[in-house]
Design a protein around this motif. Structure first.
Motif, PDB file in Angstrom:
ATOM      1  N   ARG A 122       0.826  -1.214   0.000  1.00  0.00           N
ATOM      2  CA  ARG A 122       0.000   0.000   0.000  1.00  0.00           C
ATOM      3  C   ARG A 122       0.855   1.257   0.000  1.00  0.00           C
ATOM      4  NH1 ARG A 122      -3.558  -1.494   5.015  1.00  0.00           N
ATOM      5  NH2 ARG A 122      -1.849  -2.963   5.290  1.00  0.00           N
ATOM      6  N   LEU A 123       2.051   1.137   0.545  1.00  0.00           N
ATOM      7  CA  LEU A 123       2.957   2.283   0.606  1.00  0.00           C
ATOM      8  C   LEU A 123       3.618   2.526  -0.755  1.00  0.00           C
ATOM      9  CD1 LEU A 123       3.673   4.154   2.915  1.00  0.00           C
ATOM     10  CD2 LEU A 123       5.587   2.655   3.474  1.00  0.00           C
ATOM     11  N   GLY A 124       3.600   1.491  -1.597  1.00  0.00           N
ATOM     12  CA  GLY A 124       4.063   1.649  -2.968  1.00  0.00           C
ATOM     13  C   GLY A 124       5.560   1.868  -3.128  1.00  0.00           C
ATOM     14  N   SER A 125       6.359   1.386  -2.175  1.00  0.00           N
ATOM     15  CA  SER A 125       7.810   1.533  -2.343  1.00  0.00           C
ATOM     16  C   SER A 125       8.426   0.137  -2.384  1.00  0.00           C
ATOM     17  CB  SER A 125       8.371   2.323  -1.158  1.00  0.00           C
ATOM     18  OG  SER A 125       9.733   2.022  -0.965  1.00  0.00           O
ATOM     19  N   ASN A 126       9.525  -0.004  -3.116  1.00  0.00           N
ATOM     20  CA  ASN A 126      10.169  -1.322  -3.176  1.00  0.00           C
ATOM     21  C   ASN A 126      11.066  -1.572  -1.984  1.00  0.00           C
ATOM     22  OD1 ASN A 126       9.021  -1.997  -5.549  1.00  0.00           O
ATOM     23  ND2 ASN A 126      10.637  -1.044  -6.791  1.00  0.00           N
ATOM     24  N   ARG A 127      11.380  -0.511  -1.259  1.00  0.00           N
ATOM     25  CA  ARG A 127      12.330  -0.651  -0.149  1.00  0.00           C
ATOM     26  C   ARG A 127      11.609  -1.193   1.091  1.00  0.00           C
ATOM     27  NH1 ARG A 127      17.098   1.181  -0.494  1.00  0.00           N
ATOM     28  NH2 ARG A 127      17.286   1.427   1.750  1.00  0.00           N
ATOM     29  N   PRO A 128      12.338  -1.889   1.982  1.00  0.00           N
ATOM     30  CA  PRO A 128      11.691  -2.362   3.207  1.00  0.00           C
ATOM     31  C   PRO A 128      11.116  -1.186   3.999  1.00  0.00           C
ATOM     32  CG  PRO A 128      13.928  -3.252   2.999  1.00  0.00           C
ATOM     33  CD  PRO A 128      13.755  -2.273   1.898  1.00  0.00           C
ATOM     34  N   LYS A 129       9.933  -1.383   4.574  1.00  0.00           N
ATOM     35  CA  LYS A 129       9.281  -0.286   5.299  1.00  0.00           C
ATOM     36  C   LYS A 129      10.165   0.268   6.418  1.00  0.00           C
ATOM     37  CE  LYS A 129       4.410  -0.590   5.648  1.00  0.00           C
ATOM     38  NZ  LYS A 129       3.227  -1.000   6.434  1.00  0.00           N
ATOM     39  N   GLY A 130      10.927  -0.619   7.045  1.00  0.00           N
ATOM     40  CA  GLY A 130      11.780  -0.189   8.158  1.00  0.00           C
ATOM     41  C   GLY A 130      12.800   0.870   7.768  1.00  0.00           C
ATOM     42  N   THR A 131      13.111   0.963   6.460  1.00  0.00           N
ATOM     43  CA  THR A 131      14.120   1.941   6.022  1.00  0.00           C
ATOM     44  C   THR A 131      13.484   3.291   5.677  1.00  0.00           C
ATOM     45  OG1 THR A 131      13.965   1.316   3.691  1.00  0.00           O
ATOM     46  CG2 THR A 131      15.529   0.067   5.029  1.00  0.00           C
ATOM     47  N   LEU A 132      12.164   3.372   5.790  1.00  0.00           N
ATOM     48  CA  LEU A 132      11.439   4.600   5.422  1.00  0.00           C
ATOM     49  C   LEU A 132      11.790   5.754   6.361  1.00  0.00           C
ATOM     50  CD1 LEU A 132       8.872   5.525   3.605  1.00  0.00           C
ATOM     51  CD2 LEU A 132       7.605   5.198   5.736  1.00  0.00           C
ATOM     52  N   PRO A 133      12.238   6.911   5.817  1.00  0.00           N
ATOM     53  CA  PRO A 133      12.509   8.062   6.696  1.00  0.00           C
ATOM     54  C   PRO A 133      11.183   8.545   7.281  1.00  0.00           C
ATOM     55  CG  PRO A 133      13.266   8.450   4.433  1.00  0.00           C
ATOM     56  CD  PRO A 133      12.436   7.216   4.409  1.00  0.00           C
ATOM     57  N   ILE A 134      11.111   8.750   8.589  1.00  0.00           N
ATOM     58  CA  ILE A 134       9.791   9.006   9.161  1.00  0.00           C
ATOM     59  C   ILE A 134       9.732  10.092  10.232  1.00  0.00           C
ATOM     60  CG2 ILE A 134       9.777   7.232  11.003  1.00  0.00           C
ATOM     61  CD1 ILE A 134       6.944   7.952   8.490  1.00  0.00           C
ATOM     62  N   THR A 135      10.828  10.384  10.932  1.00  0.00           N
ATOM     63  CA  THR A 135      10.653  11.361  12.023  1.00  0.00           C
ATOM     64  C   THR A 135      10.510  12.771  11.439  1.00  0.00           C
ATOM     65  OG1 THR A 135      13.028  11.606  12.409  1.00  0.00           O
ATOM     66  CG2 THR A 135      11.880   9.909  13.689  1.00  0.00           C
ATOM     67  N   PRO A 136       9.788  13.657  12.155  1.00  0.00           N
ATOM     68  CA  PRO A 136       9.359  14.921  11.542  1.00  0.00           C
ATOM     69  C   PRO A 136      10.483  15.872  11.146  1.00  0.00           C
ATOM     70  CG  PRO A 136       8.319  14.587  13.701  1.00  0.00           C
ATOM     71  CD  PRO A 136       9.254  13.454  13.499  1.00  0.00           C
ATOM     72  N   ILE A 137      11.599  15.866  11.851  1.00  0.00           N
ATOM     73  CA  ILE A 137      12.640  16.854  11.520  1.00  0.00           C
ATOM     74  C   ILE A 137      13.903  16.200  10.967  1.00  0.00           C
ATOM     75  CG2 ILE A 137      14.182  18.626  12.480  1.00  0.00           C
ATOM     76  CD1 ILE A 137      11.865  19.380  14.376  1.00  0.00           C
ATOM     77  N   THR A 138      14.414  15.182  11.668  1.00  0.00           N
ATOM     78  CA  THR A 138      15.700  14.615  11.225  1.00  0.00           C
ATOM     79  C   THR A 138      15.513  13.438  10.262  1.00  0.00           C
ATOM     80  OG1 THR A 138      15.856  13.084  13.079  1.00  0.00           O
ATOM     81  CG2 THR A 138      16.786  15.280  13.425  1.00  0.00           C
ATOM     82  N   HIS A 139      14.262  13.095   9.995  1.00  0.00           N
ATOM     83  CA  HIS A 139      13.941  12.039   9.003  1.00  0.00           C
ATOM     84  C   HIS A 139      14.616  10.707   9.316  1.00  0.00           C
ATOM     85  CE1 HIS A 139      12.280  15.448   7.004  1.00  0.00           C
ATOM     86  NE2 HIS A 139      13.469  16.013   6.915  1.00  0.00           N
ATOM     87  N   LYS A 140      14.665  10.360  10.587  1.00  0.00           N
ATOM     88  CA  LYS A 140      15.200   9.037  10.950  1.00  0.00           C
ATOM     89  C   LYS A 140      14.288   7.966  10.372  1.00  0.00           C
ATOM     90  CE  LYS A 140      16.975  10.466  15.385  1.00  0.00           C
ATOM     91  NZ  LYS A 140      16.605  10.681  16.789  1.00  0.00           N
ATOM     92  N   SER A 141      14.884   6.827  10.056  1.00  0.00           N
ATOM     93  CA  SER A 141      14.086   5.704   9.543  1.00  0.00           C
ATOM     94  C   SER A 141      13.331   5.041  10.691  1.00  0.00           C
ATOM     95  CB  SER A 141      15.012   4.676   8.900  1.00  0.00           C
ATOM     96  OG  SER A 141      15.896   4.174   9.897  1.00  0.00           O
ATOM     97  N   LEU A 142      12.326   4.243  10.310  1.00  0.00           N
ATOM     98  CA  LEU A 142      11.599   3.458  11.327  1.00  0.00           C
ATOM     99  C   LEU A 142      12.576   2.562  12.097  1.00  0.00           C
ATOM    100  CD1 LEU A 142       8.483   2.586   9.217  1.00  0.00           C
ATOM    101  CD2 LEU A 142       8.353   3.428  11.556  1.00  0.00           C
ATOM    102  N   PHE A 143      13.506   1.919  11.366  1.00  0.00           N
ATOM    103  CA  PHE A 143      14.471   1.049  12.055  1.00  0.00           C
ATOM    104  C   PHE A 143      15.296   1.846  13.075  1.00  0.00           C
ATOM    105  CE2 PHE A 143      14.619  -2.252   8.395  1.00  0.00           C
ATOM    106  CZ  PHE A 143      13.826  -3.145   9.095  1.00  0.00           C
TER     107      PHE A 143
END
Ligand code: UTP
Length: 483
Positions: A122-143
């Protein structure tokens, strides 16, 4: 391609039985392009078919599509829930639970188990979800976010928390490489253990295996419930025992607000000597499409939104609250001895059919990108083990404090809502510490806030550490400088 000529394949004598079982299960179309494949491609296809139990797939297809699902047998009732504490008595109980959980954490008895094997379609990316940049300012990954929570918890309790991460064949290599290239986010590589779940072939609506190239069968991970079998088959449970682990904190990779190894939850689980425990949030409205935890014939049970009768869906208690409102957020504590007992049972987890859109090649080798559901993936669900649970704790938590999953590219449960929910949570922590944080008409914080888990894991730590005279100017990043 005929079975006889396949069996004559001199270069592949060990594969005769696989050829035979593919033909017997009417799946011989997978050899349609065999004579055109080079040695490498043949080897790849044979590698795939040697992992497939064709008869089993046929059985799953039959059971899930040709048989009418059996209605729930028995009477459901609302389960007992530990509510969010309000009274001083409830707060005292939560405090006692916390002390107990902290003690177990200090002793190194709790492992974290992150399921990250899904394909994140559903996220439509080929990369593992854990590598997705997610934090609001520093864009840390989920992992990284999860790793820092584990790191901070270890520092707090002077302990080591073994971290087990389930991936699947489709994302294991990239996930592991991601950890290596980021120096395991400051954790000890020896405390982190990756393992993969099983893959199953994807079939079309007639039960035929789909291919996305002449030499590749479309495979998909066997659901988050696949973790149960993988823990045993990959020797993970034994590894956990060797490390002194007694209980597992299970969570899914995509929840940005996860309170990893929450000591209060752990403590309640231990106090009741529970086999498996669950965190739930109260369902917002009757029609909300979430799985609901109920009691069925004396056991806990997860009931699908669609399985709830209209009467039960709208039923209310005397106080006006929905009678069936325990929405699971897929956060569990699981006892290791309970898992051992579960393995004595034959096939404890059933497979369910998930209807999806899956790209494939047609009989002429042309690539097809379907607009409607054309395929079936077979998945098992972790919560199906609830029926074996005699002792389980259900703990209510607040959605805006503990549950914000990243599922979709945009709209609900997307990176945008995850960042908003993190900022709002951090804003509430700061307000508790006496800092003025403005909100808009929807109650969302104006601006952007990020608090690193290494700076503070919760409201209590924020109140202790933050400068009370700080002025919020619409952008705040609280972090720890690397020493
Ligand atoms: P979801 O069911 O939301 O699936 O998984 P997903 O792969 O993240 O996303 P979609 O449905 O393809 O869009 C919930 C959690 O379970 C894990 C996921 O990685 C996620 O943490 N999961 C799911 C597995 O580990 N294995 C699976 O086979 C399926």
């Amino acid at each position: 391609m005929k079975l006889d000529s396949m069996i004559q394949e001199k270069d592949y004598p060990g594969y005769k039985r696989y050829f035979r079982s593919a033909f017997e299960a009417q799946q011989h179309h997978i050899f349609r392009w065999w004579s055109e494949l080079n040695a490498e491609e043949k080897k790849h296809l044979l590698g795939q078919i040697s992992t497939i139990d064709f008869q089993f797939i046929q059985k799953l297809f039959h059971e899930n599509t040709q048989q009418v699902a059996a209605p729930i047998q028995g009477k459901i009732s609302p389960p007992q829930i530990i509510n969010v504490p309000h009274s001083s008595f409830e707060k005292k109980l939560a405090h006692e639970a916390r002390i107990r959980g902290e003690d177990s954490l200090r002793k190194g008895e709790i492992a974290v188990l992150t399921v990250a094997g899904g394909q994140g379609t559903r996220l439509g990316s080929n990369r593992p979800k854990g590598t997705l940049p997610i934090t609001p300012i520093t864009h840390k990954s989920l992992f990284r976010l999860h790793a820092e929570k584990i790191h901070a918890t270890q520092q707090k309790y002077h302990t080591c928390i073994p971290w087990f991460i389930m991936t699947s064949e489709s994302n294991d290599f990239i996930s592991q490489t991601f950890f290596q290239s980021h120096q395991f986010f400051g954790l000890d590589p020896k405390q982190i253990c990756f393992f993969t779940q099983k893959m199953l072939p994807v079939v079309d609506l007639n039960g035929k295996l789909l291919m996305d190239s002449p030499s590749n069968i479309v495979m998909s991970p066997n659901g988050h419930g696949g973790v149960i079998v993988a823990l045993r088959e990959k020797g993970i449970l034994n590894d956990m025992k060797r490390r002194g682990v007694k209980n597992i904190f299970y969570h899914q990779v995509d929840n940005v607000l996860i309170k990893i190894a929450d000591p209060v939850f752990t403590g309640y689980h231990l106090k009741d000597n529970a086999e498996m425990s669950l965190k739930i949030v109260k369902k917002g409205r009757p029609e909300e499409k979430v799985g609901i935890v109920v009691s069925l014939n004396g056991h806990l049970h997860m009931i699908e939104y669609s399985e709830l009768s209209r009467e039960d869906m709208y039923a209310r208690n005397e106080n006006g609250a929905l009678k069936y409102n325990a929405g699971s957020i897929a956060v569990h504590m699981i006892n290791i001895d309970f898992l051992e007992r579960l393995y004595q049972k034959n096939n404890p987890l059933p497979y369910h059919a998930a209807f999806k859109k899956v790209s494939y090649i047609d009989e002429h080798g042309n690539a097809v990108k379907p607009h409607n559901n054309n395929a079936i993936k077979f998945e098992s669900f972790i919560f199906d083990i609830l029926k074996y649970v005699d002792r389980g704790v259900i703990m209510e938590v607040l959605r805006d404090e503990e549950f914000s999953p990243v599922k979709n590219t945009d709209g609900a449960d997307s990176p945008v809502t995850a960042k908003r929910d993190m900022t709002n949570l951090f804003g509430r922590w700061l307000r508790k510490a006496g800092i003025s944080i403005p909100t808009d008409t929807h109650g969302n914080v104006i601006g952007c806030i990020e608090i690193s888990p290494l700076f503070a894991l919760d409201e209590e730590e924020v109140c202790l550490k933050v400068d009370k005279h700080m002025q919020y100017t619409g952008f705040l990043n609280l972090h720890v400088n690397p020493s």
